[in-house]
Design a protein around this motif. Sequence first.
Motif, short mmCIF file in Angstrom:
data_model
loop_
_atom_site.label_atom_id
_atom_site.label_comp_id
_atom_site.label_asym_id
_atom_site.label_seq_id
_atom_site.Cartn_x
_atom_site.Cartn_y
_atom_site.Cartn_z
N PRO A 131 1.42 0.68 -6.49
CA PRO A 131 2.10 0.33 -5.24
C PRO A 131 1.27 0.64 -3.99
CG PRO A 131 3.62 1.44 -6.71
CD PRO A 131 2.25 1.53 -7.35
N ALA A 132 0.30 1.54 -4.08
CA ALA A 132 -0.55 1.85 -2.92
C ALA A 132 -1.46 0.68 -2.58
CB ALA A 132 -1.39 3.10 -3.21
N ARG A 133 -1.64 -0.28 -3.52
CA ARG A 133 -2.51 -1.44 -3.28
C ARG A 133 -1.72 -2.70 -2.94
NH1 ARG A 133 -6.34 -2.40 -8.07
NH2 ARG A 133 -7.29 -3.79 -6.55
N VAL A 134 -0.40 -2.62 -3.02
CA VAL A 134 0.45 -3.77 -2.72
C VAL A 134 1.06 -3.53 -1.34
CG1 VAL A 134 2.41 -5.17 -3.45
CG2 VAL A 134 0.93 -4.12 -5.17
N PHE A 135 0.86 -4.50 -0.43
CA PHE A 135 1.27 -4.34 0.96
C PHE A 135 2.35 -5.34 1.32
CE2 PHE A 135 -2.41 -1.85 0.77
CZ PHE A 135 -2.54 -1.09 1.92
N LYS A 136 3.31 -4.89 2.14
CA LYS A 136 4.37 -5.77 2.62
C LYS A 136 4.07 -6.18 4.05
CE LYS A 136 7.23 -1.68 3.43
NZ LYS A 136 8.42 -0.97 2.96
N THR A 137 4.51 -7.38 4.39
CA THR A 137 4.32 -7.93 5.72
C THR A 137 5.63 -7.82 6.48
OG1 THR A 137 2.73 -9.51 4.81
CG2 THR A 137 3.62 -9.99 7.00
N LEU A 138 5.60 -7.11 7.59
CA LEU A 138 6.80 -6.91 8.41
C LEU A 138 6.55 -7.45 9.81
CD1 LEU A 138 7.42 -3.21 7.30
CD2 LEU A 138 8.60 -5.25 6.46
N LEU A 139 7.61 -7.96 10.41
CA LEU A 139 7.50 -8.41 11.79
C LEU A 139 8.30 -7.48 12.69
CD1 LEU A 139 6.37 -10.99 10.40
CD2 LEU A 139 7.12 -12.13 12.47
N ALA A 140 7.68 -7.14 13.80
CA ALA A 140 8.32 -6.25 14.76
C ALA A 140 8.23 -6.88 16.14
CB ALA A 140 7.62 -4.89 14.76
N SER A 141 9.18 -6.50 16.98
CA SER A 141 9.15 -6.87 18.38
C SER A 141 8.52 -5.70 19.11
CB SER A 141 10.57 -7.13 18.88
OG SER A 141 10.54 -7.37 20.26
N VAL A 142 7.34 -5.94 19.68
CA VAL A 142 6.58 -4.88 20.36
C VAL A 142 6.57 -5.22 21.84
CG1 VAL A 142 4.39 -3.66 20.46
CG2 VAL A 142 5.21 -4.55 18.26
N ASP A 143 7.26 -4.41 22.63
CA ASP A 143 7.46 -4.69 24.06
C ASP A 143 7.90 -6.14 24.26
OD1 ASP A 143 6.88 -2.11 24.75
OD2 ASP A 143 4.92 -2.54 25.66
N GLY A 144 8.80 -6.60 23.38
CA GLY A 144 9.38 -7.93 23.51
C GLY A 144 8.57 -9.07 22.90
N GLU A 145 7.39 -8.79 22.36
CA GLU A 145 6.55 -9.82 21.73
C GLU A 145 6.43 -9.53 20.24
OE1 GLU A 145 5.29 -12.43 23.42
OE2 GLU A 145 6.18 -11.69 25.27
N LEU A 146 6.43 -10.59 19.42
CA LEU A 146 6.32 -10.40 17.99
C LEU A 146 4.92 -9.95 17.59
CD1 LEU A 146 8.32 -13.32 16.34
CD2 LEU A 146 8.93 -10.92 16.50
N ALA A 147 4.87 -9.10 16.57
CA ALA A 147 3.61 -8.63 15.99
C ALA A 147 3.83 -8.47 14.48
CB ALA A 147 3.18 -7.32 16.61
N VAL A 148 2.72 -8.52 13.74
CA VAL A 148 2.75 -8.38 12.29
C VAL A 148 2.22 -7.00 11.92
CG1 VAL A 148 1.80 -9.27 10.12
CG2 VAL A 148 2.40 -10.85 11.96
N ALA A 149 2.95 -6.30 11.06
CA ALA A 149 2.53 -5.00 10.53
C ALA A 149 2.43 -5.13 9.01
CB ALA A 149 3.53 -3.92 10.92
N ILE A 150 1.34 -4.64 8.44
CA ILE A 150 1.12 -4.75 7.00
C ILE A 150 0.95 -3.33 6.47
CG2 ILE A 150 -0.25 -5.84 5.19
CD1 ILE A 150 -1.36 -7.70 7.51
N GLU A 163 -10.80 -1.78 -2.74
CA GLU A 163 -11.67 -2.97 -2.69
C GLU A 163 -10.83 -4.22 -2.51
OE1 GLU A 163 -14.64 -5.16 -5.79
OE2 GLU A 163 -14.77 -2.98 -5.67
N THR A 164 -9.67 -4.24 -3.19
CA THR A 164 -8.75 -5.37 -3.11
C THR A 164 -7.35 -4.85 -2.87
OG1 THR A 164 -10.08 -6.60 -4.73
CG2 THR A 164 -7.84 -7.38 -4.37
N ILE A 165 -6.63 -5.51 -1.97
CA ILE A 165 -5.21 -5.23 -1.79
C ILE A 165 -4.44 -6.51 -2.09
CG2 ILE A 165 -5.56 -3.36 -0.14
CD1 ILE A 165 -4.71 -5.39 2.09
N TYR A 166 -3.13 -6.39 -2.21
CA TYR A 166 -2.29 -7.53 -2.56
C TYR A 166 -1.24 -7.72 -1.48
CZ TYR A 166 -4.77 -6.93 -6.85
OH TYR A 166 -5.79 -6.82 -7.76
N VAL A 167 -1.13 -8.94 -1.00
CA VAL A 167 -0.15 -9.30 0.02
C VAL A 167 0.60 -10.55 -0.43
CG1 VAL A 167 -1.49 -8.29 1.93
CG2 VAL A 167 -1.78 -10.71 1.35
#
Length: 169
Positions: A50-69, A130-134
Amino acid sequence: MAKRADASAGTPATAALARAGIAFSTHAYEHDPRAAAYGLEAAEKLGLDPARVFKTLLASVDGELAVAIVPVALQLDLKALAHALGAKRAEMADPALAARKTGYVVGGISPIGQKTALPTVLDESAILHETIYVSGGRRGLDLGIAPDDLLAVTGGRYAAIARSRASSG
């Protein structure tokens, strides 16, 4: 060499990687609609740490969307994300807005090939692998990719944005 995804695995994410000439691998699994955590389900079904598998989350940062992985076993630290982007405040984005802006369904949002390019931050723990999974752009499809290649195709950056589930607040 980029592995050619078969037609059934074709998503905007795989198309974007192929166009950019970035090496990646596809990993499909049978998604269980009752799964509580999509990322942990992917790690388990694909037999990955699970340390190599990453989730993609969206956040509102000061009112603008950003992607956090972030790694699937950890949580997004919203304060750290805001800091990484030079902002004051971050909160999770509405799931319907996230789906609309990215072009992907929740649980299958890939950081790659989104409809709108958004600021992207990858947790720095990714550099340990070396490799992650998204997500590959649909539930039941993950992509293996080098972290630096992921940042190259998304225009993203590294930052310490994950925290353990135990340390809330």
